[in-house]
Structures are given as C-alpha cells and as structure tokens.
Design a protein around this motif. Structure first.
Motif, PDB file in Angstrom:
ATOM      1  N   ALA A   1       0.828  -1.207   0.000  1.00  0.00           N
ATOM      2  CA  ALA A   1       0.000   0.000   0.000  1.00  0.00           C
ATOM      3  C   ALA A   1       0.863   1.258   0.000  1.00  0.00           C
ATOM      4  CB  ALA A   1      -0.925  -0.005   1.212  1.00  0.00           C
ATOM      5  N   HIS A   2       1.964   1.225   0.751  1.00  0.00           N
ATOM      6  CA  HIS A   2       2.878   2.373   0.782  1.00  0.00           C
ATOM      7  C   HIS A   2       3.428   2.650  -0.618  1.00  0.00           C
ATOM      8  CE1 HIS A   2       5.615   5.108   3.006  1.00  0.00           C
ATOM      9  NE2 HIS A   2       6.414   4.876   1.984  1.00  0.00           N
ATOM     10  N   PHE A   3       3.788   1.594  -1.324  1.00  0.00           N
ATOM     11  CA  PHE A   3       4.282   1.744  -2.694  1.00  0.00           C
ATOM     12  C   PHE A   3       3.218   2.367  -3.592  1.00  0.00           C
ATOM     13  CE2 PHE A   3       4.018  -0.359  -6.904  1.00  0.00           C
ATOM     14  CZ  PHE A   3       5.084   0.273  -7.522  1.00  0.00           C
ATOM     15  N   LEU A   4       1.989   1.918  -3.475  1.00  0.00           N
ATOM     16  CA  LEU A   4       0.909   2.440  -4.311  1.00  0.00           C
ATOM     17  C   LEU A   4       0.661   3.920  -4.044  1.00  0.00           C
ATOM     18  CD1 LEU A   4      -1.533  -0.597  -4.048  1.00  0.00           C
ATOM     19  CD2 LEU A   4      -0.309   0.138  -6.116  1.00  0.00           C
ATOM     20  N   ILE A   5       0.756   4.318  -2.788  1.00  0.00           N
ATOM     21  CA  ILE A   5       0.576   5.734  -2.446  1.00  0.00           C
ATOM     22  C   ILE A   5       1.722   6.566  -3.005  1.00  0.00           C
ATOM     23  CG2 ILE A   5       0.501   7.357  -0.516  1.00  0.00           C
ATOM     24  CD1 ILE A   5      -0.960   5.118   1.077  1.00  0.00           C
ATOM     25  N   ASP A   6       2.956   6.071  -2.880  1.00  0.00           N
ATOM     26  CA  ASP A   6       4.111   6.759  -3.471  1.00  0.00           C
ATOM     27  C   ASP A   6       3.961   6.874  -4.987  1.00  0.00           C
ATOM     28  OD1 ASP A   6       5.607   7.491  -1.308  1.00  0.00           O
ATOM     29  OD2 ASP A   6       7.118   5.909  -1.503  1.00  0.00           O
ATOM     30  N   ARG A   7       3.518   5.788  -5.609  1.00  0.00           N
ATOM     31  CA  ARG A   7       3.361   5.799  -7.069  1.00  0.00           C
ATOM     32  C   ARG A   7       2.282   6.792  -7.482  1.00  0.00           C
ATOM     33  NH1 ARG A   7       3.316   0.803 -11.389  1.00  0.00           N
ATOM     34  NH2 ARG A   7       2.877   2.105 -13.215  1.00  0.00           N
ATOM     35  N   ALA A   8       1.185   6.844  -6.740  1.00  0.00           N
ATOM     36  CA  ALA A   8       0.117   7.786  -7.062  1.00  0.00           C
ATOM     37  C   ALA A   8       0.616   9.225  -6.979  1.00  0.00           C
ATOM     38  CB  ALA A   8      -1.056   7.580  -6.114  1.00  0.00           C
TER      39      ALA A   8
ATOM     40  N   THR B   1       3.673  10.227  -7.437  1.00  0.00           N
ATOM     41  CA  THR B   1       4.570  10.422  -8.577  1.00  0.00           C
ATOM     42  C   THR B   1       3.777  10.665  -9.854  1.00  0.00           C
ATOM     43  OG1 THR B   1       6.256   9.018  -7.553  1.00  0.00           O
ATOM     44  CG2 THR B   1       6.392   9.310  -9.919  1.00  0.00           C
ATOM     45  N   GLU B   2       2.720   9.900 -10.045  1.00  0.00           N
ATOM     46  CA  GLU B   2       1.903  10.053 -11.256  1.00  0.00           C
ATOM     47  C   GLU B   2       1.162  11.386 -11.255  1.00  0.00           C
ATOM     48  OE1 GLU B   2       1.192   5.302 -12.117  1.00  0.00           O
ATOM     49  OE2 GLU B   2      -0.028   6.339 -10.630  1.00  0.00           O
ATOM     50  N   MET B   3       0.709  11.833 -10.099  1.00  0.00           N
ATOM     51  CA  MET B   3       0.071  13.145 -10.045  1.00  0.00           C
ATOM     52  C   MET B   3       1.063  14.237 -10.433  1.00  0.00           C
ATOM     53  SD  MET B   3      -1.469  15.246  -6.795  1.00  0.00           S
ATOM     54  CE  MET B   3       0.219  15.544  -6.219  1.00  0.00           C
ATOM     55  N   GLU B   4       2.271  14.147  -9.901  1.00  0.00           N
ATOM     56  CA  GLU B   4       3.284  15.168 -10.163  1.00  0.00           C
ATOM     57  C   GLU B   4       3.728  15.174 -11.633  1.00  0.00           C
ATOM     58  OE1 GLU B   4       4.269  17.521  -8.280  1.00  0.00           O
ATOM     59  OE2 GLU B   4       3.728  16.929  -6.238  1.00  0.00           O
ATOM     60  N   THR B   5       3.550  14.064 -12.329  1.00  0.00           N
ATOM     61  CA  THR B   5       3.926  14.000 -13.749  1.00  0.00           C
ATOM     62  C   THR B   5       2.708  14.125 -14.665  1.00  0.00           C
ATOM     63  OG1 THR B   5       3.922  11.573 -13.571  1.00  0.00           O
ATOM     64  CG2 THR B   5       6.052  12.690 -13.382  1.00  0.00           C
ATOM     65  N   GLY B   6       1.556  14.509 -14.104  1.00  0.00           N
ATOM     66  CA  GLY B   6       0.382  14.785 -14.912  1.00  0.00           C
ATOM     67  C   GLY B   6      -0.479  13.587 -15.259  1.00  0.00           C
ATOM     68  N   LEU B   7      -0.144  12.406 -14.725  1.00  0.00           N
ATOM     69  CA  LEU B   7      -0.911  11.195 -15.027  1.00  0.00           C
ATOM     70  C   LEU B   7      -2.008  11.017 -13.965  1.00  0.00           C
ATOM     71  CD1 LEU B   7       2.089   8.864 -15.966  1.00  0.00           C
ATOM     72  CD2 LEU B   7       0.613  10.160 -17.509  1.00  0.00           C
ATOM     73  N   THR B   8      -2.967  11.923 -13.980  1.00  0.00           N
ATOM     74  CA  THR B   8      -3.953  11.969 -12.906  1.00  0.00           C
ATOM     75  C   THR B   8      -4.858  10.740 -12.875  1.00  0.00           C
ATOM     76  OG1 THR B   8      -5.384  13.295 -14.344  1.00  0.00           O
ATOM     77  CG2 THR B   8      -3.951  14.483 -12.814  1.00  0.00           C
ATOM     78  N   ASP B   9      -5.210  10.215 -14.034  1.00  0.00           N
ATOM     79  CA  ASP B   9      -6.072   9.025 -14.051  1.00  0.00           C
ATOM     80  C   ASP B   9      -5.365   7.838 -13.402  1.00  0.00           C
ATOM     81  OD1 ASP B   9      -8.056  10.442 -15.280  1.00  0.00           O
ATOM     82  OD2 ASP B   9      -7.636   9.697 -17.297  1.00  0.00           O
ATOM     83  N   LYS B  10      -4.092   7.671 -13.741  1.00  0.00           N
ATOM     84  CA  LYS B  10      -3.319   6.579 -13.152  1.00  0.00           C
ATOM     85  C   LYS B  10      -3.131   6.786 -11.646  1.00  0.00           C
ATOM     86  CE  LYS B  10      -2.272   3.489 -16.247  1.00  0.00           C
ATOM     87  NZ  LYS B  10      -2.651   2.068 -16.024  1.00  0.00           N
ATOM     88  N   ALA B  11      -2.912   8.034 -11.251  1.00  0.00           N
ATOM     89  CA  ALA B  11      -2.739   8.328  -9.831  1.00  0.00           C
ATOM     90  C   ALA B  11      -3.986   7.916  -9.051  1.00  0.00           C
ATOM     91  CB  ALA B  11      -2.458   9.813  -9.623  1.00  0.00           C
ATOM     92  N   LEU B  12      -5.150   8.281  -9.568  1.00  0.00           N
ATOM     93  CA  LEU B  12      -6.398   7.911  -8.907  1.00  0.00           C
ATOM     94  C   LEU B  12      -6.572   6.400  -8.887  1.00  0.00           C
ATOM     95  CD1 LEU B  12      -9.066   8.629  -7.586  1.00  0.00           C
ATOM     96  CD2 LEU B  12     -10.041   8.962  -9.883  1.00  0.00           C
ATOM     97  N   GLU B  13      -6.212   5.747  -9.978  1.00  0.00           N
ATOM     98  CA  GLU B  13      -6.325   4.289 -10.065  1.00  0.00           C
ATOM     99  C   GLU B  13      -5.508   3.610  -8.975  1.00  0.00           C
ATOM    100  OE1 GLU B  13      -4.440   1.043 -13.103  1.00  0.00           O
ATOM    101  OE2 GLU B  13      -5.585   2.677 -14.033  1.00  0.00           O
ATOM    102  N   HIS B  14      -4.290   4.107  -8.731  1.00  0.00           N
ATOM    103  CA  HIS B  14      -3.432   3.475  -7.730  1.00  0.00           C
ATOM    104  C   HIS B  14      -3.851   3.837  -6.306  1.00  0.00           C
ATOM    105  CE1 HIS B  14      -0.614   2.779 -11.203  1.00  0.00           C
ATOM    106  NE2 HIS B  14      -0.712   1.592 -10.640  1.00  0.00           N
ATOM    107  N   LEU B  15      -4.451   4.994  -6.107  1.00  0.00           N
ATOM    108  CA  LEU B  15      -4.998   5.310  -4.782  1.00  0.00           C
ATOM    109  C   LEU B  15      -6.178   4.398  -4.451  1.00  0.00           C
ATOM    110  CD1 LEU B  15      -4.879   9.209  -4.752  1.00  0.00           C
ATOM    111  CD2 LEU B  15      -3.608   7.664  -3.251  1.00  0.00           C
TER     112      LEU B  15
END
Length: 394
Positions: A327-334, A336-350
């Motif tokens: 879960a910690h990894f998924l939150i970190d990844r989300a 990272t994806e938000m900061e790089t503009g991949l908002t859909d992916k960020a929400l998916e991983h949250l």
C-alpha cells in the motif's frame, strides 16, 4: 468539483507562519522551497508533500502533526478507532508494576505466538484487530515476564511495544509512538538482544526523519549499526543491518544527499543478495524487493518524479510482500503520477491502495494530500475521486 474544507495543511501552515510573525517571503527564505510554491500550498492549489511539511515544521520549530492535523480525530471516531487508543496508552504506562495478582495469563508459549501474530496483523493492515488485542497481550506478557523472566518473554514484550509504535504511527498518535519505542528499549535491554535494540534505533531514526531532523536520524542509524555490529553476522543480523541502510537512504534523500542515497542503497542491495527475501526477520520486509522500493522512494523524496515513475513501472511486487508495504508503494506511485500529470493513473493506484489497506490509506497524510491535489487539478471531478475525497474527510 467537490467543495473541499478549508482546514488543510496549507491553511495550518499559514496560521503557524502568522503566529511566528513571518511573511510568506520570510518563511520561504528559511526553507529550501520557493515563495511561489509556499503561496500555492497555503491557498490549497498545490499539495503539501511530506518533505515540504517537514521543512516548514523544522523552520517554525513545531511538530509535523501541528501542520498535518494528525491524528484525524473525526474520522477515527467515526471508524470507532479512537476508542482503541486509550487502552494502548494505559498498557504502555503500566510497564513497571511487576506481577499483577489479579491477572490470569495464558501460557508463555501462547503469549510469544500472540506477540508474533500481532506483528503479522499490522503487516496485513488489520489495524483494528491488532489494536483491540494489543493491550491485553502487553498486560499478560508484562505479568509473565516479571514473574518468570526469560529472554524469549522479554523479546516478545519488546515486540508488542514495537507493534504499539506501528499502530499509533499509522493512526497519527506520534507522541504515543515515542513512548512505545522507549518501552521497546526497556524490554530489549532485559532480553539482551542487539537486533531488537538496533531495530528500535532504526524506528527512532524514522521519527526524526518525519520531523525533518536528518542529522539526528543519521546518528541514530549509526548507533543502530554500532549495536548490531556487536553480534555475530547471522542472517538476522545481516537483515537488520540492511534495513538500517535502507532507512539511511531515505533520510539522505530528504537531506538532498544523492551520494549518500547511492551508497546506502548499494550496501543494502549487496546484503540482500546474501540474505534473499528476509521478510521473516523482525517483520522488516527486508530483501531485494524492499531495496527496489526504497530506491524509488528516495527518488520521490528528492522530487525526481520522472526517474521514480520509470522505476515504479519496472517494479514487480512479490506475492510475499506485506500488504502494508504494498500500500505504501501504491501511495508513493500515485503521488509520482500526479506530479507528472498522469492523474487518471494516480487515482487508479490510490483506489488500489484503498482496496488493499483501507485503514492505512485513509489515515496516510500523503494519500490525503495527493487526493486533494487531484481534486484541484481536475476540470471535471469523476465520481471515483469525489468518493475518495469524501472518504478521507476532505
């Protein structure tokens, strides 16, 4: 777009800055961030990363929780988790009363197994279950260790104090987590167990890491190495040593010390080649997978989001990895994806983090800030994001 509340990290930063009689430019001059970013965080247009919050807290001379608003009491009360904290506090306070004549404890072997089970429950993110069982187990182990002392019983009691630390950190009670670590040291000394002593120093280092005191964190890691270095180089000792290096790597990342990050990651990787997956050792999740996860986390902490995302895409989490670490990894990844503009992916991983570890994700300040950031970035907020924002109490 949902109407977010005005009680967020940015508004708390603004309030504390004004109490310190500082302008935005005055505070920006004291932290390694721009006036523009500080302004955006205060008005809620940008999420406050854990690194940013730690820098502000350090500059203002206050605890990080003053800015994050932890513990999130309203949500904890709704989830009936707040009521589980006081019994833990009382169990930690009664460590020195010796034998309890009114207590009938389980056999020692059952208590040792129960202490190990509590560690497993926390790693599986069954926080409520662990919190309910913990005070009784501490009381029984305290009674039994005083009445019939043995290394194994003191080790088990130290383990329950470590579980108390893990639970209270996840629920945002950092003051209580510090008490739990003191109790862990007390029991570890009676067990004469250098590995437990070193694990305790590692966990203390992470406390100072959260507060932005990186020099103290590094000193505690060095102390841990000194303690564990007194023991024979068993697999247990190697795993604890490797985890100390992983802790040092993220502390170096916060301190913008790339050379230190690289050095500690290399040391940990070399050790992991010797131990293999050592997640069974003190429930530290040490092994090649955790080395990769810490390397990615270090990139996130340093704001190297493109590099962190490249690493995240290559990481294949083993089935044996603890749910809490996943879960910690998924939150970190989300993030990272938000900061790089991949908002859909960020929400998916949250959402994935929520499914895997709902209690851990709901009370994780990084998850909350990422959700807030996604809401502000969205032109049209999807229902899923609305639900996530409502779920964490925004």
């Amino acid at each position: 777009m949902p109407s977010l509340d005005d009680d967020h990290t940015g508004t708390r930063i603004r309030e504390q800055r004004r109490l310190a009689r500082l302008t935005q430019r005055g505070l920006a001059a004291r932290i390694p961030y721009s006036y523009s970013l500080l302004n955006q965080v205060e008005c809620g247009a940008r999420p406050a990363t854990s690194t940013f919050v730690a820098a502000v807290a350090h500059a203002l001379g206050i605890d990080v929780t003053v800015l994050t608003g932890q513990p999130y009491v309203t949500e904890l009360q709704r989830d009936r988790l707040a009521e589980l904290v006081r019994p833990i506090r009382e169990a930690l306070d009664l460590y020195d009363l010796g034998v309890n004549p009114d207590l009938v404890a389980r056999p020692a072997t059952e208590l040792v197994t129960a202490a190990d089970h509590l560690c497993a429950e926390v790693r599986a993110t069954h926080i409520r279950n662990a919190a309910r069982s913990l005070p009784g187990t501490i009381a029984e182990l305290t009674h039994t260790a005083w009445s019939a002392p043995s290394t194994e019983l003191w080790q088990a009691l130290a383990s329950t104090y470590r579980t108390a630390h893990d639970i209270t950190v996840k629920l945002g009670y950092y003051d209580l987590s510090a008490v739990a670590l003191d109790r862990m040291a007390w029991a570890a000394e009676r067990a004469s167990d250098p590995c437990l002593g070193a694990v305790r120093q590692y966990m203390r280092a992470l406390v100072y890491f959260r507060e932005g005191e990186y020099t103290i964190g590094q000193r505690l890691v060095a102390s841990g190495h000194g303690i564990v270095g007194q023991a024979e180089p068993t697999r247990e000792v190697l795993a604890v040593t490797g985890q100390l290096h992983l802790g040092a790597s993220v502390i170096c990342a916060r301190a913008e010390d790339q050379a230190g990050v690289d050095r500690h990651i290399k040391e940990a990787r070399d050790i992991s080649k010797r131990t293999g997956d050592a997640s069974d050792v003190h429930w530290l999740s040490f092994g090649p997978a955790n080395v990769a996860l810490h390397r990615m986390s270090a990139a996130v902490e340093m704001g190297q989001y493109d590099d962190a995302l490249t690493q995240a895409r290559k990481i294949r989490l083993p089935a044996s990895l603890a749910t809490s670490r996943r879960a910690h990894f998924l939150i970190d990844r989300a993030r990272t994806e938000m900061e790089t503009g991949l908002t859909d992916k960020a929400l998916e991983h949250l959402v994935e983090a929520r499914k895997a570890a709902p209690e851990q994700t709901r009370y994780h300040p990084g998850a909350r800030e990422t959700i807030r950031g996604l809401v502000h970035m969205a032109r049209r907020t999807p229902d899923t994001l609305n639900h996530m924002a409502s779920w964490v109490g925004l």
